[in-house]
Design a protein around this motif. Sequence first.
Motif, PDB file in Angstrom:
ATOM      1  N   GLU A 104      -7.437 -68.163 -11.552  1.00 51.89           N
ATOM      2  CA  GLU A 104      -8.018 -69.048 -10.542  1.00 51.89           C
ATOM      3  C   GLU A 104      -8.820 -68.251  -9.521  1.00 51.89           C
ATOM      4  N   ARG A 105      -8.257 -67.139  -9.069  1.00 47.35           N
ATOM      5  CA  ARG A 105      -8.941 -66.332  -8.065  1.00 47.35           C
ATOM      6  C   ARG A 105     -10.202 -65.688  -8.632  1.00 47.35           C
ATOM      7  N   ILE A 106     -10.182 -65.270  -9.890  1.00 47.88           N
ATOM      8  CA  ILE A 106     -11.383 -64.721 -10.524  1.00 47.88           C
ATOM      9  C   ILE A 106     -12.444 -65.802 -10.633  1.00 47.88           C
ATOM     10  N   HIS A 107     -12.010 -67.008 -11.036  1.00 50.43           N
ATOM     11  CA  HIS A 107     -12.943 -68.127 -11.164  1.00 50.43           C
ATOM     12  C   HIS A 107     -13.597 -68.444  -9.811  1.00 50.43           C
ATOM     13  N   ARG A 108     -12.840 -68.335  -8.732  1.00 45.41           N
ATOM     14  CA  ARG A 108     -13.377 -68.600  -7.389  1.00 45.41           C
ATOM     15  C   ARG A 108     -14.077 -67.377  -6.805  1.00 45.41           C
ATOM     16  N   ASN A 109     -14.129 -66.277  -7.569  1.00 44.05           N
ATOM     17  CA  ASN A 109     -14.712 -65.021  -7.109  1.00 44.05           C
ATOM     18  C   ASN A 109     -14.036 -64.533  -5.828  1.00 44.05           C
ATOM     19  N   SER A 110     -12.705 -64.676  -5.819  1.00 43.99           N
ATOM     20  CA  SER A 110     -11.908 -64.271  -4.664  1.00 43.99           C
ATOM     21  C   SER A 110     -10.656 -63.550  -5.162  1.00 43.99           C
ATOM     22  N   PRO A 111     -10.816 -62.286  -5.597  1.00 48.36           N
ATOM     23  CA  PRO A 111      -9.673 -61.567  -6.162  1.00 48.36           C
ATOM     24  C   PRO A 111      -8.541 -61.391  -5.150  1.00 48.36           C
ATOM     25  N   LEU A 112      -7.365 -61.086  -5.665  1.00 44.77           N
ATOM     26  CA  LEU A 112      -6.226 -60.830  -4.785  1.00 44.77           C
ATOM     27  C   LEU A 112      -6.546 -59.649  -3.877  1.00 44.77           C
ATOM     28  N   SER A 113      -6.138 -59.753  -2.629  1.00 43.33           N
ATOM     29  CA  SER A 113      -6.321 -58.635  -1.704  1.00 43.33           C
ATOM     30  C   SER A 113      -5.341 -57.523  -2.068  1.00 43.33           C
ATOM     31  N   HIS A 114      -5.588 -56.353  -1.520  1.00 38.54           N
ATOM     32  CA  HIS A 114      -4.667 -55.236  -1.750  1.00 38.54           C
ATOM     33  C   HIS A 114      -3.273 -55.592  -1.240  1.00 38.54           C
ATOM     34  N   GLU A 115      -3.216 -56.282  -0.113  1.00 37.11           N
ATOM     35  CA  GLU A 115      -1.927 -56.656   0.471  1.00 37.11           C
ATOM     36  C   GLU A 115      -1.174 -57.629  -0.435  1.00 37.11           C
ATOM     37  N   GLU A 116      -1.877 -58.642  -0.950  1.00 37.73           N
ATOM     38  CA  GLU A 116      -1.237 -59.596  -1.859  1.00 37.73           C
ATOM     39  C   GLU A 116      -0.740 -58.892  -3.115  1.00 37.73           C
ATOM     40  N   SER A 117      -1.608 -58.076  -3.693  1.00 37.52           N
ATOM     41  CA  SER A 117      -1.241 -57.345  -4.907  1.00 37.52           C
ATOM     42  C   SER A 117      -0.024 -56.466  -4.668  1.00 37.52           C
ATOM     43  N   ALA A 118      -0.020 -55.748  -3.559  1.00 31.18           N
ATOM     44  CA  ALA A 118       1.101 -54.853  -3.234  1.00 31.18           C
ATOM     45  C   ALA A 118       2.386 -55.647  -3.026  1.00 31.18           C
ATOM     46  N   ARG A 119       2.292 -56.794  -2.356  1.00 31.05           N
ATOM     47  CA  ARG A 119       3.485 -57.620  -2.115  1.00 31.05           C
ATOM     48  C   ARG A 119       4.098 -58.080  -3.435  1.00 31.05           C
ATOM     49  N   TYR A 120       3.260 -58.559  -4.367  1.00 34.30           N
ATOM     50  CA  TYR A 120       3.775 -59.015  -5.658  1.00 34.30           C
ATOM     51  C   TYR A 120       4.300 -57.839  -6.483  1.00 34.30           C
TER      52      TYR A 120
END
Length: 92
Positions: free
Chosen positions: A15-31
Amino acid sequence: MELIRGNNLEALVRERIHRNSPLSHEESARYLMQLLNILWYLHHQNIGHLNVQPGSVLLTEDHRIVLTDFTMARESIEASSGVPVSHHQNFN
């Protein structure tokens, strides 16, 4: 068993790729940190998931992750112990 109202990590990333809005570094790190904590815990319980993939990582509404699909782990435990998982102490 907990009812998870949310999506899985695979759907979120798509979904985020489709919206051209990748996960932030903070989101990625949290997950990633949550997933590493889960895998650490499983390791110390002598359980190997053996099939971690984005579709097996559910995301709750409050941004917690829940790891699912322990099919391969169950098969591995049963094969190595000869005991059905339903009788294994780590899965009760």
